[in-house]
Design a protein around this motif. Structure first.
Motif, PDB file in Angstrom:
ATOM      1  N   CYS A 188       0.931  -1.287  -0.160  1.00  0.00           N
ATOM      2  CA  CYS A 188      -0.163  -0.076  -0.087  1.00  0.00           C
ATOM      3  C   CYS A 188       0.667   1.107   0.065  1.00  0.00           C
ATOM      4  O   CYS A 188       2.081   1.315   0.584  1.00  0.00           O
ATOM      5  CB  CYS A 188      -0.809   0.024   1.250  1.00  0.00           C
ATOM      6  N   ASN A 189       0.300   2.503  -0.515  1.00  0.00           N
ATOM      7  CA  ASN A 189       0.949   3.857  -0.396  1.00  0.00           C
ATOM      8  C   ASN A 189       0.662   4.307   0.907  1.00  0.00           C
ATOM      9  O   ASN A 189       1.238   5.335   1.276  1.00  0.00           O
ATOM     10  CB  ASN A 189       0.942   4.470  -1.579  1.00  0.00           C
ATOM     11  N   GLY A 190      -0.378   3.810   1.568  1.00  0.00           N
ATOM     12  CA  GLY A 190      -0.922   4.275   3.023  1.00  0.00           C
ATOM     13  C   GLY A 190      -2.074   5.507   2.946  1.00  0.00           C
ATOM     14  O   GLY A 190      -2.623   5.588   3.754  1.00  0.00           O
ATOM     15  N   GLY A 191      -2.299   5.776   1.450  1.00  0.00           N
ATOM     16  CA  GLY A 191      -3.571   6.573   1.345  1.00  0.00           C
ATOM     17  C   GLY A 191      -4.793   5.848   0.621  1.00  0.00           C
ATOM     18  O   GLY A 191      -5.907   6.300   0.718  1.00  0.00           O
ATOM     19  N   GLU A 192      -4.577   4.417   0.754  1.00  0.00           N
ATOM     20  CA  GLU A 192      -5.847   3.743   0.387  1.00  0.00           C
ATOM     21  C   GLU A 192      -6.967   3.612   1.196  1.00  0.00           C
ATOM     22  O   GLU A 192      -6.646   3.731   2.547  1.00  0.00           O
ATOM     23  CB  GLU A 192      -5.409   2.252  -0.238  1.00  0.00           C
ATOM     24  N   ARG A 193      -8.276   3.830   0.794  1.00  0.00           N
ATOM     25  CA  ARG A 193      -9.201   3.705   1.441  1.00  0.00           C
ATOM     26  C   ARG A 193      -9.666   2.299   2.190  1.00  0.00           C
ATOM     27  O   ARG A 193     -10.324   1.960   3.273  1.00  0.00           O
ATOM     28  CB  ARG A 193     -10.546   4.156   1.061  1.00  0.00           C
ATOM     29  N   SER A 194      -9.014   1.224   1.560  1.00  0.00           N
ATOM     30  CA  SER A 194      -9.393  -0.109   1.777  1.00  0.00           C
ATOM     31  C   SER A 194      -8.191  -1.068   1.270  1.00  0.00           C
ATOM     32  O   SER A 194      -7.454  -0.812   0.352  1.00  0.00           O
ATOM     33  CB  SER A 194     -10.632  -0.760   1.190  1.00  0.00           C
ATOM     34  N   ILE A 195      -7.692  -1.792   2.407  1.00  0.00           N
ATOM     35  CA  ILE A 195      -6.575  -2.888   1.951  1.00  0.00           C
ATOM     36  C   ILE A 195      -6.948  -3.616   0.734  1.00  0.00           C
ATOM     37  O   ILE A 195      -5.876  -4.015   0.006  1.00  0.00           O
ATOM     38  CB  ILE A 195      -6.334  -3.844   3.067  1.00  0.00           C
ATOM     39  N   ASP A 196      -8.012  -3.820   0.165  1.00  0.00           N
ATOM     40  CA  ASP A 196      -8.301  -4.438  -1.126  1.00  0.00           C
ATOM     41  C   ASP A 196      -8.028  -3.547  -2.467  1.00  0.00           C
ATOM     42  O   ASP A 196      -7.969  -3.876  -3.533  1.00  0.00           O
ATOM     43  CB  ASP A 196      -9.539  -5.137  -1.456  1.00  0.00           C
ATOM     44  N   SER A 197      -7.705  -2.301  -2.174  1.00  0.00           N
ATOM     45  CA  SER A 197      -7.312  -1.349  -3.159  1.00  0.00           C
ATOM     46  C   SER A 197      -5.723  -1.304  -3.294  1.00  0.00           C
ATOM     47  O   SER A 197      -5.135  -0.710  -4.240  1.00  0.00           O
ATOM     48  CB  SER A 197      -7.745   0.116  -2.712  1.00  0.00           C
ATOM     49  N   CYS A 198      -4.790  -1.926  -2.415  1.00  0.00           N
ATOM     50  CA  CYS A 198      -3.511  -2.140  -2.441  1.00  0.00           C
ATOM     51  C   CYS A 198      -3.143  -3.123  -3.527  1.00  0.00           C
ATOM     52  O   CYS A 198      -3.988  -4.155  -3.741  1.00  0.00           O
ATOM     53  CB  CYS A 198      -2.973  -2.322  -0.970  1.00  0.00           C
ATOM     54  N   LYS A 199      -1.837  -3.169  -4.019  1.00  0.00           N
ATOM     55  CA  LYS A 199      -1.373  -4.121  -5.019  1.00  0.00           C
ATOM     56  C   LYS A 199      -1.093  -5.256  -3.885  1.00  0.00           C
ATOM     57  O   LYS A 199      -0.599  -5.229  -3.068  1.00  0.00           O
ATOM     58  CB  LYS A 199      -0.031  -3.701  -5.478  1.00  0.00           C
ATOM     59  N   SER A 200      -1.222  -6.387  -4.662  1.00  0.00           N
ATOM     60  CA  SER A 200      -1.003  -7.732  -4.166  1.00  0.00           C
ATOM     61  C   SER A 200      -0.899  -9.023  -5.201  1.00  0.00           C
ATOM     62  O   SER A 200      -1.306  -8.605  -6.201  1.00  0.00           O
ATOM     63  CB  SER A 200      -1.946  -8.155  -3.044  1.00  0.00           C
ATOM     64  N   ARG A 201      -0.784 -10.121  -4.613  1.00  0.00           N
ATOM     65  CA  ARG A 201      -1.065 -11.196  -5.684  1.00  0.00           C
ATOM     66  C   ARG A 201      -2.331 -11.337  -6.019  1.00  0.00           C
ATOM     67  O   ARG A 201      -2.477 -12.119  -7.269  1.00  0.00           O
ATOM     68  CB  ARG A 201      -0.222 -12.436  -4.939  1.00  0.00           C
ATOM     69  N   GLY A 202      -3.085 -11.129  -5.212  1.00  0.00           N
ATOM     70  CA  GLY A 202      -4.617 -11.267  -5.709  1.00  0.00           C
ATOM     71  C   GLY A 202      -5.157 -12.155  -4.686  1.00  0.00           C
ATOM     72  O   GLY A 202      -4.480 -13.005  -3.805  1.00  0.00           O
ATOM     73  N   TRP A 203      -6.282 -12.309  -4.471  1.00  0.00           N
ATOM     74  CA  TRP A 203      -7.445 -13.132  -3.626  1.00  0.00           C
ATOM     75  C   TRP A 203      -6.941 -14.470  -3.404  1.00  0.00           C
ATOM     76  O   TRP A 203      -7.199 -15.159  -4.383  1.00  0.00           O
ATOM     77  CB  TRP A 203      -8.738 -12.668  -3.532  1.00  0.00           C
ATOM     78  N   GLY A 204      -6.453 -14.899  -2.465  1.00  0.00           N
ATOM     79  CA  GLY A 204      -6.384 -16.388  -2.247  1.00  0.00           C
ATOM     80  C   GLY A 204      -5.135 -16.803  -2.793  1.00  0.00           C
ATOM     81  O   GLY A 204      -4.685 -18.247  -2.807  1.00  0.00           O
ATOM     82  N   ASN A 205      -4.308 -16.175  -3.701  1.00  0.00           N
ATOM     83  CA  ASN A 205      -2.881 -16.517  -4.289  1.00  0.00           C
ATOM     84  C   ASN A 205      -1.622 -16.327  -3.328  1.00  0.00           C
ATOM     85  O   ASN A 205      -1.135 -15.057  -2.923  1.00  0.00           O
ATOM     86  CB  ASN A 205      -2.821 -15.680  -5.417  1.00  0.00           C
TER      87      ASN A 205
END
Length: 787
Positions: free
Chosen positions: A124-141
């Motif tokens: 996250c860059n810290g300014g996102e409203r929700s953790i699912d707006s941050c970059k990641s591998r994707g749900w369950g991966n």
């Protein structure tokens, strides 16, 4: 082996050090031999259109820290600590309702989670409203194990206006059952609140379903009643419900016959299926979802063969009993209480030992222990077990630590616990609770209009007119004050009253103009304005809509309390020459007879002492008036921000005032603060005035007006009484601790204070003995413990 894993992971981290500097701090053990190459993180697809549900779980933890768990596709799961950083923690803490994060943890510090690891390599860059707006591998991966579950530590400060807590205790698995209700079968029972008896229904998909009563036990009923805000359960007359079921079945075969209300209900219920086939609660659970449940099979032809819908009957606590004809009325405990809460059934837990109230330390504080307290006080089971002085800090002794209730105890005093030593706990660790309370519907008869936010506006109340119809009306603002506003904010479910407004300039959005209530006077403890005193016939001199009552509500409030022991330690008598009292006389700090004195000759006898006023609440204490209206006093060279901040009174044994003094709020500031708290208020150079949470303002004994003029007082035994914020000008979470009293002995030359204590620090019995202590008659001053 573990060290080699750490070195291997550190090497991988160093390879990406230039691109991902946050990885350098990670030394988390993991099975890297089975790892797949890290993919370029992409924004996580939003799991659902509604707000993502986040909770803090694990042990040992407090309410503002724990293992992070996310609810996705009907299942709770964790986050891997790979690439985790403080920016991620900030986003998660804000989702949970805290202002920011103070840290984060790796390597399953709060224990291993279960189920899925939903997110990995979150950035996250810290300014996102929700953790699912941050970059990641994707749900369950994920290529992690639960040894790498991430946790966060949030700053213990709530976001203003945050609607309800997003923190859900891990002991309750709400994916199966979230809501439970009772549906009464008798028409008259549906109109009375609270509903104490009826068919148990659980929220299922878009409607409600029933529970089969096969193998149903009183323990199941106990859990249901607790969830609905009731401390105890009652036996149900099952024959009555069996007759209703039989009658309904008969009328199905004779459709032309009129169906009774009870029959109609059961005919309607026949159309619904049973979602739960059996329940096996132990009786100590705080939620039905925590009980072993067997769900009905979707294709079964009959999911409750030989049974019927489960029915329960609950016993309400004393505050909610409607039937006054009960032979044996339930009692609530007199050795436990809740303090500092905004809503009914919540607050800091205080227990009575001997004759003095004290607090409970939050180490190992659990929902089971909290539920024992809630039921003991006439509420249901606990909704939340709060730690970290979430309902403000207490004063005086801390009596209990590591309370370990099973949940079946009658009192918290029956639970195992450890006694406190001075090193064990401080008041920043005071435990608190939020209890389940019965639904009373009081919020539907009141509303706010015209405010800039949902927390403020002109009050409008619902009442019956002469024609028997409902219309909305206004409250006359003439007698409206802070305590009335406290009740209104509580009734609205908006927390504490920040201010009671007598003249409202809010936008007229509803065209309501008629005054329908006047002369409202509340103690501040009522559940709704209808329980307060008010005129039988409306009488309002200023009947224009702009003079209607209004409120400004707040999630938090200050709470001032006096250091009683310091008053007792610093008291003395001074004979002060009149020529040194001109400024004090100008500010009306001397008794009336001083005006007839031979100025500047002679003296006045002054009872002097220091007073240290602490803010133990959850919001800063600020003067009601803004600095633009503060009055400059040239004599002492200071501003007065409040007309009267403190009353000082000397009372006789029968309560008659024999001498008085007062302290104008000439300088409210942070003299000192507890460890870790910074000062915010300083009076110098026309600075801001107030008292920060966790700080105190010290009025030294040698300051002008810090006294009572006792020149005309005869020797004898008296009561010294000091009241902070006596006119309730500034809102507080608790006004009962604003008064301090001492036994006082004056022999004409010297003075002694004994048993100095805050007004709500002793038991009722001890307080009665204090008011009538033998020393007032025989010139002796015993201590409370000797009486």
């Amino acid at each position: 082996m573990e060290k080699s894993r750490r070195r291997e992971k550190l090497a991988v981290s160093l390879l990406f050090g230039l691109l991902l500097p946050c990885c350098l701090a990670q030394t988390t053990p993991s099975n890297t031999a089975t790892r797949t190459p890290t993919r370029t993180p992409t924004p996580s697809p939003s799991p659902q259109t509604e707000r993502l549900r986040v909770r803090l779980s694990g042990y040992p933890r407090k309410h503002n820290e724990g293992r992070v768990e996310l609810f996705y596709k009907g299942e709770w799961g964790t986050i891997c600590d790979d690439d985790f950083a403080i920016a991620n923690a900030n986003v998660l803490c804000r989702q949970l309702g805290f202002v920011e994060a103070t840290g984060w943890t790796h390597s399953a510090k709060y224990g291993k989670g279960q189920g899925k690891i939903w997110l990995d390599n979150v950035q996250c860059n810290g300014g996102e409203r929700s953790i699912d707006s941050c970059k990641s591998r994707g749900w369950g991966n994920s290529d992690c194990t639960h040894d790498e579950d991430a946790g966060v530590v949030c700053k213990d400060e709530r976001i203003p206006g945050f609607v309800e807590s997003n923190v859900i205790d891990a002991q309750v698995d709400e994916k199966q059952i979230e809501e439970v209700r009772l549906r009464p079968v008798v028409t008259t029972a549906r109109k009375k609140l609270p509903i104490t008896e009826g068919v148990v229904e659980v929220k299922y998909k878009d409607g409600w379903a029933q529970i089969c009563d096969l193998r149903w036990t009183i323990k199941n009923t106990h859990v249901i009643c607790g969830m609905l805000g009731f401390p105890h359960e009652r036996k149900v007359n099952k024959n009555f419900y069996k007759r209703l079921k039989k009658r309904a079945a008969e009328k199905v075969s004779r459709p032309k016959v009129n169906v009774s209300a009870g029959g109609r209900l059961y005919l309607e219920r026949q159309k619904n299926h049973f979602h739960v086939h059996s329940v096996a609660c132990a009786g100590t659970e705080i939620h039905l979802a925590a009980c072993p449940l067997e769900f009905s099979k979707p294709n079964a032809t009959s999911s409750c063969e030989g049974g019927m819908p489960a029915v329960v009957s609950c016993m309400p606590g004393p505050l909610f009993i409607q039937n006054n004809g009960l032979k044996k009325k339930p009692k609530i405990s007199n050795n436990v209480r809740l303090k500092g809460g905004a809503k009914l059934g919540e607050g800091r837990v205080e227990v009575l030992k001997g004759n003095e109230w004290g607090t409970v330390c939050d180490d190992r504080w659990s929902l089971q222990s909290a539920s024992v307290v809630c039921r003991e006080l006439g509420f249901g089971s606990a909704k939340e077990a709060l730690t970290g002085a979430r309902m403000g800090q207490g004063i005086g002794p801390i009596y209990m630590n590591e309370v370990k209730c099973v949940g079946q105890e009658r009192s918290i005093w029956n639970c195992p616990f450890k006694n406190i030593t001075s090193e064990d706990c401080q008041h920043v660790e005071d435990a608190a609770v939020r209890c389940n309370v019965p639904y009373m519907g009081v919020e539907h008869s009141i509303r706010l209009a015209g405010g800039r936010t949902r927390y403020e506006g002109r009050l409008e109340v619902l009442s019956l007119d002469s024609n028997g119809t409902l219309s909305w009306g206004l409250i006359c603002g003439e007698t409206w004050n802070t305590r009335e506003a406290m009740v209104a904010c509580r009734q609205l479910g908006l927390g504490y009253a920040n201010q009671g407004v007598q003249e409202t300039w809010y936008w007229d959005s509803s065209n309501v103009t008629e005054m329908i209530m006047s002369g409202v006077k509340c103690t501040g403890n009522e559940m709704s304005l209808s329980q307060c005193q008010h005129h039988k016939t409306v009488s309002c001199q200023k009947a224009a809509a702009k003079f209607a009552a209004g409120v400004i509500c707040s999630d938090t409030a200050s709470d001032l309390v006096l250091n009683a022991s310091l008053v007792q330690q610093t008291v003395y008598i001074e004979d002060r020459p009149l020529h040194m009292l001109y400024c004090a006389a100008e500010e009306d700090c001397l008794s009336k007879t001083a005006a007839q004195a031979n100025w500047p000759y002679g003296h006045r006898r002054l009872l002097r002492f220091s007073s240290q006023i602490h803010n133990i609440g959850r919001a800063d204490f600020k003067p009601k008036a803004g600095r633009h209206s503060w009055v400059w006093h040239a004599c002492h060279g200071h501003y007065h921000s409040m007309d009267i901040f403190t009353h000082y009174d000397l009372l006789s044994g029968n309560g008659t005032k024999v001498a008085e003094g007062h302290k104008a709020s000439f300088c409210l500031e942070d003299t000192d603060c507890q460890e870790g708290v910074s000062k915010r208020y300083e009076c110098a150079n026309f600075g801001n005035q107030g008292i920060t949470v966790g700080c105190w303002d010290l009025y030294r004994h040698d300051i002008d007006c810090q006294w009572i003029d006792i020149t005309d007082v005869k020797p004898g035994n008296y009561i010294l009484q000091i009241v902070i914020n006596p006119n309730y000008e500034v809102a507080e979470s608790d006004f009962t601790n604003n008064c301090m009293k001492c036994n006082c002995k004056y022999d004409g030359h010297r003075i002694w204070l004994h048993n100095c204590h805050i007004g709500d620090a002793f038991s009722e019995e001890a307080e009665r003995r204090f008011e009538k202590y033998p020393g007032q008659l025989n010139n002796q001053i015993p201590s409370i413990n000797q009486q």
